[in-house]
Design an enzyme around this catalytic site. Structure first.
Site, PDB file in Angstrom:
ATOM      1  N   ASP A 134      44.988 -36.657   2.824  1.00 14.91           N
ATOM      2  CA  ASP A 134      43.692 -35.745   2.851  1.00 14.91           C
ATOM      3  C   ASP A 134      43.508 -35.560   4.565  1.00 14.91           C
ATOM      4  O   ASP A 134      42.798 -34.975   4.883  1.00 14.91           O
ATOM      5  CB  ASP A 134      42.821 -37.500   2.545  1.00 14.91           C
TER       6      ASP A 134
ATOM      7  N   GLU B  96      27.901 -37.738   7.154  1.00 17.02           N
ATOM      8  CA  GLU B  96      27.895 -38.595   6.870  1.00 17.02           C
ATOM      9  C   GLU B  96      29.413 -37.328   5.028  1.00 17.02           C
ATOM     10  O   GLU B  96      29.276 -36.187   5.443  1.00 17.02           O
ATOM     11  CB  GLU B  96      26.520 -38.722   5.617  1.00 17.02           C
TER      12      GLU B  96
END
Length: 375
Positions: A189, A74
């Site tokens: 990223d 997550e």
């Protein structure tokens, strides 16, 4: 009588206000299924070669209704679940967005549109998508998980030859994004948690939610600051301008993390070691470069390869963008096809002069680039 009229007016105004709120809410919900959203994807998926659209029920069934038992991880975007597609008899990784905000939808759309056009062995393959009820993306399943789980969380000890192989794979992916397509793709990223590993530890770059397409001639884009702390190039904090050079900086940080087995910023260390770049550069200046190599490797590493990896990492993470190599130049050094970079003993002060046009390599100038791993 007048009082009753005023009451009626207030009732009507309240009714209109209520209906307006209902309409606005309904329109926001429908934004997930607006026809324009499908049109913007349509042709790219209609040829049967790219990702396919799934129903919500298909992906929910595959993940056992997103049970915690199937959760792989997550992050800020939401959770990722392991799923099994019975029709194709394959495992998938389903990313479930935690945000239905305008920004969340924008990142979802960006990821689908960009990655659906990319085909490379070192990029995570997008299998399909759904925005029927939630924003869902299905990717090929990576059995060995993310790079950071091995480097920082003790999932396994990556041998030095595997680490070098991973750096090559990431470099190959970045070369493809920057130079080999019709457009330059700025990932924005690149970090250890976005690098996935297959069953034989081949690296595959994923998570294109922040990626942007730009013309090769421009090679950069002015935008809001994006990325992850510790991987963002210093000039981006000042200008908000993403570029090939800022992607190369992030690549350099990951290369150093792979060599050293620690994160780019570690507050638990003394001040002179808290910043990975500062620490490695000081070791380089003290002629003790190999002292920073991951202690878990002991002496079980190829000295020539490790020295090369550390110096290329520093070169790519140079504070000044116009002093960084192109990803092609970095690959040539990693392949020992070019000499090691001659870096100053002390980390330079950043210089934010405009990046010269010569640093932007035209696609037409580049042929295919083979990447070999020295033995």
């Amino acid at each position: 009588m007048r009082k009753q009229s005023i009451i009626r007016v207030y009732i009507l105004l309240a009714l209109f206000f209520f209906l307006g709120l209902v309409f606005k809410r309904k329109r926001k919900e429908n934004d997930l299924n607006v026809p324009a959203f499908d049109v913007s994807f349509g042709d790219e998926f209609g040829n049967g070669m790219g990702p396919r659209e799934f129903s919500y029920d298909q992906l929910a069934t595959a993940t056992k209704n997103f049970t915690d038992e199937e959760k792989l991880g997550e992050g800020g975007f939401g959770a990722v679940y392991k799923g099994f597609m019975r029709d194709s008899n394959t495992n998938v990784a389903v990313k479930r967005s935690s945000s239905r905000s305008e920004q969340g939808i924008k990142e979802y759309a960006s990821e689908v549109k960009i990655i659906s056009q990319l085909r490379h062995k070192n990029l995570v393959k997008l299998i399909g998508w759904s925005h029927e009820k939630e924003l869902l993306l299905a990717y090929e399943f990576m059995p060995s998980g993310s790079l950071d789980s091995h480097l920082f969380n003790g999932r396994s000890l990556l041998p030095s030859e595997i680490r070098y192989k991973i750096v090559h794979g990431l470099a190959s992916a970045l070369f493809y994004l920057h130079e080999e397509g019709d457009f330059c793709v700025l990932h924005r990223d690149i970090k250890a948690s976005n690098i996935m590993l297959d069953s034989t530890f081949n690296a595959k770059l994923g998570d294109f939610g922040l990626a942007r397409l730009v013309d090769h001639e421009k090679g950069s884009q002015t935008t809001t600051l994006a990325g992850t702390r510790g991987y963002i190039a210093p000039e981006c904090h000042r200008t908000g301008k993403a570029s090939k050079e800022s992607d190369v900086y992030s690549f350099g940080i990951v290369a150093l993390e792979i060599a050293c087995g620690r994160r780019s910023i570690e507050r638990r260390y003394d001040e002179d070691q808290a910043s990975l770049v500062d620490w490695v550069w000081k070791a380089h200046g003290d002629q003790m470069l190999l002292v920073v190599v991951d202690k878990k490797l002991s002496t079980n590493f190829n000295v020539k390869e490790m020295e090369c990896l550390l110096l290329v990492g520093l070169w790519c993470a140079h504070p000044s963008p116009n002093m960084r190599p192109s990803i092609r130049q970095a690959i040539q050094v990693l392949n020992f096809e070019a000499s090691l970079p001659n870096l100053p003993n002390k980390m330079p002060t950043p210089s934010y002069d405009d990046i010269p046009n010569t640093s932007i390599i035209q696609t037409s100038e580049l042929g295919s680039l083979s990447i070999t791993i020295p033995r």
